[in-house]
Structures are given as structure tokens and as C-alpha cells.
Motif scaffolding. Structure first.
Motif, PDB file in Angstrom:
ATOM      1  N   GLU A  71       5.874 -12.876   5.596  1.00  0.00           N
ATOM      2  CA  GLU A  71       5.805 -12.334   4.236  1.00  0.00           C
ATOM      3  C   GLU A  71       5.028 -11.019   4.170  1.00  0.00           C
ATOM      4  N   MET A  72       4.528 -10.543   5.315  1.00  0.00           N
ATOM      5  CA  MET A  72       3.666  -9.352   5.305  1.00  0.00           C
ATOM      6  C   MET A  72       4.332  -8.124   5.925  1.00  0.00           C
ATOM      7  N   GLN A  73       5.631  -8.179   6.169  1.00  0.00           N
ATOM      8  CA  GLN A  73       6.306  -7.101   6.881  1.00  0.00           C
ATOM      9  C   GLN A  73       6.204  -5.748   6.167  1.00  0.00           C
ATOM     10  N   GLU A  74       6.369  -5.730   4.870  1.00  0.00           N
ATOM     11  CA  GLU A  74       6.363  -4.476   4.115  1.00  0.00           C
ATOM     12  C   GLU A  74       5.156  -4.384   3.172  1.00  0.00           C
ATOM     13  N   TYR A  75       4.081  -5.072   3.495  1.00  0.00           N
ATOM     14  CA  TYR A  75       2.971  -5.174   2.557  1.00  0.00           C
ATOM     15  C   TYR A  75       2.248  -3.849   2.325  1.00  0.00           C
ATOM     16  N   ALA A  76       2.178  -3.005   3.352  1.00  0.00           N
ATOM     17  CA  ALA A  76       1.433  -1.748   3.225  1.00  0.00           C
ATOM     18  C   ALA A  76       1.966  -0.905   2.070  1.00  0.00           C
ATOM     19  N   LYS A  77       3.274  -0.773   1.995  1.00  0.00           N
ATOM     20  CA  LYS A  77       3.857   0.045   0.928  1.00  0.00           C
ATOM     21  C   LYS A  77       3.682  -0.623  -0.432  1.00  0.00           C
ATOM     22  N   THR A  78       3.813  -1.936  -0.465  1.00  0.00           N
ATOM     23  CA  THR A  78       3.640  -2.662  -1.730  1.00  0.00           C
ATOM     24  C   THR A  78       2.224  -2.488  -2.260  1.00  0.00           C
ATOM     25  N   LEU A  79       1.230  -2.646  -1.381  1.00  0.00           N
ATOM     26  CA  LEU A  79      -0.166  -2.516  -1.794  1.00  0.00           C
ATOM     27  C   LEU A  79      -0.453  -1.110  -2.307  1.00  0.00           C
ATOM     28  N   SER A  80       0.066  -0.108  -1.612  1.00  0.00           N
ATOM     29  CA  SER A  80      -0.139   1.275  -2.032  1.00  0.00           C
ATOM     30  C   SER A  80       0.456   1.517  -3.412  1.00  0.00           C
ATOM     31  N   SER A  81       1.640   0.966  -3.641  1.00  0.00           N
ATOM     32  CA  SER A  81       2.311   1.121  -4.929  1.00  0.00           C
ATOM     33  C   SER A  81       1.535   0.414  -6.047  1.00  0.00           C
ATOM     34  N   MET A  82       1.043  -0.792  -5.763  1.00  0.00           N
ATOM     35  CA  MET A  82       0.338  -1.584  -6.773  1.00  0.00           C
ATOM     36  C   MET A  82      -0.989  -0.964  -7.183  1.00  0.00           C
ATOM     37  N   THR A  83      -1.646  -0.298  -6.249  1.00  0.00           N
ATOM     38  CA  THR A  83      -3.000   0.198  -6.514  1.00  0.00           C
ATOM     39  C   THR A  83      -3.071   1.714  -6.607  1.00  0.00           C
ATOM     40  N   GLY A  84      -1.927   2.372  -6.648  1.00  0.00           N
ATOM     41  CA  GLY A  84      -1.945   3.833  -6.694  1.00  0.00           C
ATOM     42  C   GLY A  84      -2.593   4.442  -5.471  1.00  0.00           C
ATOM     43  N   GLY A  85      -2.424   3.777  -4.313  1.00  0.00           N
ATOM     44  CA  GLY A  85      -2.993   4.279  -3.063  1.00  0.00           C
ATOM     45  C   GLY A  85      -4.458   3.955  -2.864  1.00  0.00           C
ATOM     46  N   GLN A  86      -5.043   3.162  -3.765  1.00  0.00           N
ATOM     47  CA  GLN A  86      -6.478   2.879  -3.668  1.00  0.00           C
ATOM     48  C   GLN A  86      -6.799   1.589  -2.910  1.00  0.00           C
ATOM     49  N   GLY A  87      -5.774   0.840  -2.525  1.00  0.00           N
ATOM     50  CA  GLY A  87      -5.992  -0.414  -1.804  1.00  0.00           C
ATOM     51  C   GLY A  87      -5.938  -0.220  -0.301  1.00  0.00           C
ATOM     52  N   ALA A  88      -6.642  -1.052   0.415  1.00  0.00           N
ATOM     53  CA  ALA A  88      -6.617  -1.050   1.885  1.00  0.00           C
ATOM     54  C   ALA A  88      -6.643  -2.497   2.350  1.00  0.00           C
ATOM     55  N   PHE A  89      -6.060  -2.756   3.529  1.00  0.00           N
ATOM     56  CA  PHE A  89      -6.059  -4.133   4.019  1.00  0.00           C
ATOM     57  C   PHE A  89      -6.098  -4.178   5.537  1.00  0.00           C
TER      58      PHE A  89
END
Length: 690
Positions: free
Chosen positions: A645-663
Motif C-alpha cells: 500500500e506504500m508504492q506511491e505514498y511519496a507523491k500522495t504525502l506531498s500532495s496532501m501536505t503541500g510538500g511539507q510532509g516527510a516520511f
């Protein structure tokens, strides 16, 4: 030359992606006359972002290096990418500098990645000057950014420059201690003048506060301050310098890099407050070798240098970006690499300046950042030193790769060509790794994020004329069994002459999760000769590696070999190996097979306001949130989530947080797949077999 070294500065520009760091670098280069015109990221004309991939994405993908003179003092600059995809080698880069300019966005303030970067800076004890950028923008807020530096990063600040105006009215800065105002013109110059009347009271109040905070950093100064004695500006500035080196204070400047506002003020702060290469926090600087030995840093001692980055130049070939730690390195200097136990020759001393290099007319002393061409056996993270006095500097530990993708050629048969091309990039980018997955047969490329891998593929296509394609890697599912069963595995074949005969009885049963495979020899009375028993085990192991329902390895089960028969002539190791394989398959037919999926531990950092969205998204990915913790407006969330379930998570997180999220994520354990997921995986596996 010691006087020159005392005024020399070697520092990094660091900050989160989008804070305008590359524009700050451009401002400094233009202010010092190192470039004739102010380059712009949007036009692809900046001096330090020159790779085609950088111009295309309008952001740094590798560190930029430059050197220039400020008021006749030598400065070495290292511009570190702000995107987490491209700064995985940050611990190596920070080993090359004596201090940092930490850039913070006046609009966005401190982001989660800012906090992570600051953690790396403080871990190494590097002194820092903060630069609050984009003061001319709508929603620019100096007080908000300053509050973030103090509260979210925990830095004790000294306000070197207070802005005059903000947003479209931003026009200059006030130096609080000196009591001077600097008003910028439209060409980036500054006119010195009196403090604006409407700021006089605020500046006076701040000056009293600043003097007290500075005095706290020095006991003698504090005593004089408490006794009401007047302390000169020169004494205060000298104390700020010492306190900055000790990490007790962080000077704060501000400006607008795009409009070339504040470059000279920032350079003056760097000159005043960051250390020279011979200066430590508590006296003369000392180099710590890998064995713990302390070596005084001087220009007269034996040479020790550290290769912190390898870059490719289309004309010079491989360039080893090197920091001279101690000693003086001249042209054609013989050096030893203690790691490879080989001798190297320095050749010409090259000074990096963006994509160009300039031949130095002088030898390189401590603090110098230079490029050495065509070193034969030296890689990033290795030491070069005087052969007569070998010294090794310990290389930092790299963070683990964040993500892996399968790498396939556009045309079949080009696998080796693609593998060779991508392998060449590993010399430049130590955060990339390439391997072959023996289980799936995939070529796997691993790195710090999806954008990192996509950029590496683009670079390989351009340089080596290959056409690699990134594909989501196969998820390493596993199979396991439930229950217990006893079965026979019998192999008998007679084709004339000597035949094949092997007969075994096994008891196969499931084990607790993570227990692995266990083989028990329970043969008594010589039912199977000792030399054939390992063959049964091998037959089971090889069959288990191929799985039973979906082609994934079988794990967490126990096999007990308790009976069997043999033939004195026809029995052999091969016959019993086949018998073991037959028994394994017979047991799987009777046992319940379960599909296991890998679960990763995910740690997400985001501003507090996004916490609910992040937790909701992780839950929708079948994740189990373990907990969250909020500090200084930034929330850290931990969860167990299926890897699939984490294959495309980087782009999703960036979209959700306006680029302010990191994981970050790392493999944690295996769990049984829900039936609908298992059925889908098994169906896809059988479809591929057809």
C-alpha cells in the motif's frame, strides 16, 4: 598565510526544498562579483543548478560548489539540495564545512524537513547563521519565522538584522547592535542611514534584550552588565562570535534573494560570526581520526583530506570534491588512501565554480574545498593523507534507502547494459544502490524517494544512451501453513540397470510467525541411512523456496522426518531429495496455506493541521496507527502499513501536505494477508504462469 586562514570561511547553504536556497547562493555569487548577472531558477540560468535534470525540475539534484572573495577574504560555499530525495548524503557534505547558513522561508516558516535538517546540523555541532528569505512576498511574516526557529528548532537566536517593512513594502534592514539602517535599492545595493523613526523604540527595546542575551553567554561580561557598566559594540560582537561557535547563539539575518536584497549583510554576518578553519568552539581546532587520535589542525602539518562527493565532468571526467582538513596540499602531491592502501597523485588543484573549475595558483590549506581530477582508487567517504603519516577519518553513516523500484530495459536482452549504466552512477551518488533480487529476478534500484530514482534514470538515459524503465517492484510475499499433517514422499524409478529409490515419512506443521524453518531428524533404527537424511531436508527447502500456491517462499514451518525405507542398490542422495520434495507437496495439499504480506514501520512528520488527514490516509491503506507526538507544531506519526500500500505514498504525502510532509519507512514484520488480497495475489501469480 595564517592571517588569511583566520578570515577564510567555509560554509554550507542548507534549508528545506522551496525556501529559495539556490537563489540565496546566486545572490551571494553576484554580490561578490563571482558572476556577472543574477541568474534565475525559472530561466534555468543559475550558476549552481546546471545539470539538465536540475533545469527541468527547477531544483537542485546535487550539491553546488563555488568560491569567491568577500572583502578580500576567501569564502568556500557548498549549496546542499533541500529536497529530501537529493540530500541523503547530507552527513558527508556537512563534514566539508565549518558552519552553515540555514535558510528559512518567511512565508512557510519551519517545516518538518527543516527540523530534520537542523537535527543533522546540531548533531555535528556546526555553528549556524539563519537567513529568513522571501521577505518581499505576500504573507511574509518575520516574527512567525523567527518564532519557528526558536520554538520548533529550539535555537537561541540573536537578531542581527530586523526588517524595515514587509511584503511589498520590504525595503531594508536595521542592524540592532550597531544602530544602523541599510536601505536597499532596486539593484541590490544598500545605503547606510539612520533608523526609521517608527522603529526607534522597538530597536532600542530589542537592543537591551539582545545585550542581555549576549552577556549571558560570557560570565565576565554578565558581571559587568549587572554592575551597569557600558559594554562596547566590539566586545558584544566578539562574544556573539564565540557564542555562535559554541552553539549558544544563532545570528538571524533577513532579506529577499530574488530581488538581491540582503546579500552583503548576510556575508558580513558570515564573516563576523562563523569560524575560520583553525578555530574550534573551545580553542584551536583539532581533527579526530577514526582511531580517536586528536590531530591539531594547521597549515604546516601533514596533509589529511576527505573526499565528500564525486561528480562527473564531461571534459575532465571524474572529479573528487575534497575538503582539506589539515596541512597544505600542492600540485602533484603524493597522497595515500589508507582504505585501499594505494598511492594517488593530486595533479592540479582545481577550484569548483558551478559547472566550471578554475586552476588554483596557490596550494590548498585547511578549510579549502577543491576538486581533484582522475583519482584512480579513491571513492566518496575516503581519506587522502601523507604517506609517511597515514590517517583515516571515519566516514559518516548513510541513512537507509527509502524506496526500491524494479529496473527493466525498454528492449529485452539489454538487462546487462542497463545494469552497467546505472552502476556507473553509484560513484557519484552514494545514496543510490543497485542489486539483483535472487527471489524475483528483478534488477532493483534503491534510493531516497521516487523522484530520486526517476532523476537517476533520466541521467542514465542522457549520459549512457540506454533506456531503463522503472517499474513497481514485486512485493516479497511469503507463504506459510496452518495445522499438522503426516505424509509419505516416495520416489521410485526403474529404467533398466540401476534405478532410483527414496521413501520418507514426514510430519509437517506450522510455526509461530517469525520462527522460520526447522528440520528435525527423528529417524531411529536406521530406517533411512544417515547420509541420505540431509538430502530429504534439501528437497524440502528447495521446494519451499518455490512456494505452493503463488510461487512465494514458504516460511515458519517445521518438518520432522520420522520414518522411511531405502534400497541398498537403488537409493541415493538425489532419490531422497526428490522424495523430500514429493513429501512437501503432499503435505501442502492437506494443510491450509496462508499468504503473508510484508508490513513496514512508517514514520510521518507533518504540520499539526495535517495530522487528521494523514492518519485517515494511512488507515485507508490498511495501516494501524501506533501513536503520534506533537512538538513545536510538528506531529510525528508512526504506523504499521502493508508494503503493497506504500508504492506511491511519496507523491500522495506531498500532495496532501503541500510538500511539507516527510516520511521514512523500514521493513518490520510479516502478517497474514486478508482473504480478498490473498486471492488477488494468487490469481495474478497463476495468470503469469500461464
Amino acid at each position: 598565510m595564517s592571517d588569511n586562514l583566520a578570515s577564510q570561511r567555509t560554509y554550507a547553504l542548507i534549508g528545506h526544498g522551496g525556501c529559495g536556497k539556490t537563489s540565496v547562493a546566486e545572490m551571494l555569487l553576484f554580490t561578490t562579483g563571482a558572476v556577472a548577472r543574477l541568474g534565475k531558477i525559472e530561466e534555468g540560468t543559475t550558476a549552481l543548478d546546471y545539470e539538465p535534470e536540475e533545469v527541468k525540475r527547477r531544483g537542485s539534484t546535487q550539491p553546488g560548489l563555488a568560491t569567491y572573495l568577500f572583502n578580500k577574504n576567501r569564502h568556500f560555499l557548498l549549496d546542499i539540495p533541500g529536497d529530501g530525495n537529493f540530500n541523503g548524503d547530507l552527513p558527508f557534505l556537512l563534514r566539508a564545512v565549518d558552519g552553515v547558513i540555514f535558510v528559512v522561508d518567511a512565508v512557510d516558516g519551519v517545516k518538518p524537513l527543516t527540523k530534520k535538517l537542523w537535527g543533522e546540523v546540531t548533531k555535528l555541532g556546526l555553528p549556524a547563521v539563519f537567513f529568513i528569505n522571501k521577505m518581499d512576498r505576500d504573507r511574509a511574516d518575520f516574527d512567525m519565522a523567527l518564532s519557528g526557529i526558536r520554538e520548533k528548532l529550539g535555537a537561541k537566536t540573536y537578531i542581527q538584522n530586523l526588517p524595515i517593512g514587509a511584503k511589498e513594502d520590504f525595503k531594508g534592514v536595521v542592524n540592532i547592535l550597531e544602530g544602523k539602517a541599510y536601505v536597499f535599492d532596486d539593484k541590490g545595493g544598500a545605503t547606510e542611514g539612520p533608523i526609521p523613526d517608527d522603529m526607534a523604540d522597538e530597536v532600542e527595546t530589542l537592543r537591551e534584550t539582545m545585550v542581555e542575551e549576549i552577556a549571558v553567554a560570557d560570565e565576565q561580561l554578565m558581571e559587568r552588565y549587572l554592575e551597569g557598566e557600558e559594554i562596547s559594540t566590539e566586545e558584544l560582537l566578539a562574544t556573539v562570535h564565540k557564542a555562535t561557535l559554541a552553539g549558544q547563539l544563532c545570528p538571524v539575518c533577513c532579506g529577499s534573494a530574488l530581488k538581491n536584497m540582503g546579500g552583503a549583510r548576510l556575508l558580513a554576518a558570515v564573516q563576523n560570526f562563523l569560524p575560520g578553519p583553525l578555530e574550534g568552539a573551545d580553542g584551536p581546532k583539532r581533527l579526530i581520526a577514526a582511531d580517536g587520535t586528536e590531530i591539531p589542525v594547521s597549515e604546516a602539518g601533514p596533509v589529511v583530506a576527505f573526499v565528500f562527493k564525486t561528480q562527473f565532468d564531461p571534459f575532465a571526467g571524474q572529479l573528487s570534491m575534497t575538503r582539506v582538513l589539515t596541512g597544505t596540499l600542492g600540485t602533484n602531491h603524493e597522497l595515500q588512501n589508507p582504505v585501499t592502501d594505494t598511492l594517488e597523485r593530486s595533479g592540479q588543484i582545481l577550484l569548483p565554480m558551478g559547472k566550471e573549475t578554475v586552476i588554483s595558483k596557490e596550494p590548498a590549506g585547511p578549510g579549502s574545498i577543491i576538486a581533484l581530477a582522475k583519482l584512480k582508487d579513491t571513492a566518496t567517504g575516503q581519506t587522502l593523507c601523507d604517506p609517511k603519516k597515514p590517517v583515516t577519518v571515519a566516514a559518516p553513516v548513510l541513512p537507509p534507502p527509502m524506496i526500491s523500484y524494479a529496473l527493466a530495459p525498454a528492449e529485452k536482452g539489454d538487462e546487462d547494459k542497463v545494469f552497467a549504466a546505472m552502476s556507473k552512477l553509484l560513484d557519484e551518488d552514494i545514496t543510490l544502490s543497485i542489486s539483483r533480487d535472487e527471489e524475483t529476478g528483478d534488477i532493483l534500484i534503491s534510493g531516497m524517494g521516487q523522484t530520486h530514482l526517476e532523476t537517476a534514470v533520466e541521467k542514465a538515459k542522457r549520459r549512457f544512451k540506454v533506456s531503463p524503465v522503472l517499474k513497481a517492484p514485486k512485493i516479497p510475499y511469503r507463504e506459510s501453513v496452518k495445522g499438522k499433517v503426516e505424509v509419505q514422499g516416495r520416489h521410485k524409478k526403474q529404467t533398466g540397470g540401476r534405478g532410483q529409490f527414496g521413501d520418507c515419512w514426514i510430519r509437517m506443521e506450522g510455526q509461530p510467525r517469525g520462527a522460520g524453518y526447522e528440520f528435525v531428524d527423528a529417524i531411529v533404527g536406521g530406517a533411512i541411512p544417515r547420509q541420505y537424511i540431509p538430502a530429504v531436508d534439501k528437497g524440502v527447502v528447495e521446494s519451499a523456496a518455490r512456494g505452493y500456491v503463488a510461487g512465494y517462499p514458504m516460511v515458519d514451518f517445521k518438518v520432522t522426518l520420522y520414518d522411511g525405507t531405502f534400497h541398498t542398490v537403488d537409493s541415493s542422495e538425489m532419490a531422497f531429495k526428490i522424495a523430500g520434495s514429493i513429501a512437501f507437496k503432499a503435505a501442502c495439499e492437506k494443510l491450509k496455506i496462508s499468504l503473508l504480506e510484508p508490513i513496514v514501520l512508517v514514520s510521518v512528520s507533518c504540520p499539526d493541521e495535517y495530522m487528521g488527514d494523514i492518519i485517515g490516509d494511512l488507515s485507508s491503506r490498511r495501516g494501524k496507527v501506533l501513536g503520534s507526538d506533537s512538538t513545536g507544531g510538528i506531529t510525528e506519526i508512526q504506523a504499521h502499513v502493508p508494503m503493497a500500500e506504500m508504492q506511491e505514498y511519496a507523491k500522495t504525502l506531498s500532495s496532501m501536505t503541500g510538500g511539507q510532509g516527510a516520511f521514512t519507512m523500514a521493513f518490520d514484520h510479516y502478517e497474514e494477508c486478508p482473504p480478498p488480497i490473498a486471492e488477488k495475489v494468487i490469481a495474478e501469480s497463476k495468470k503469469k504462469e500461464e
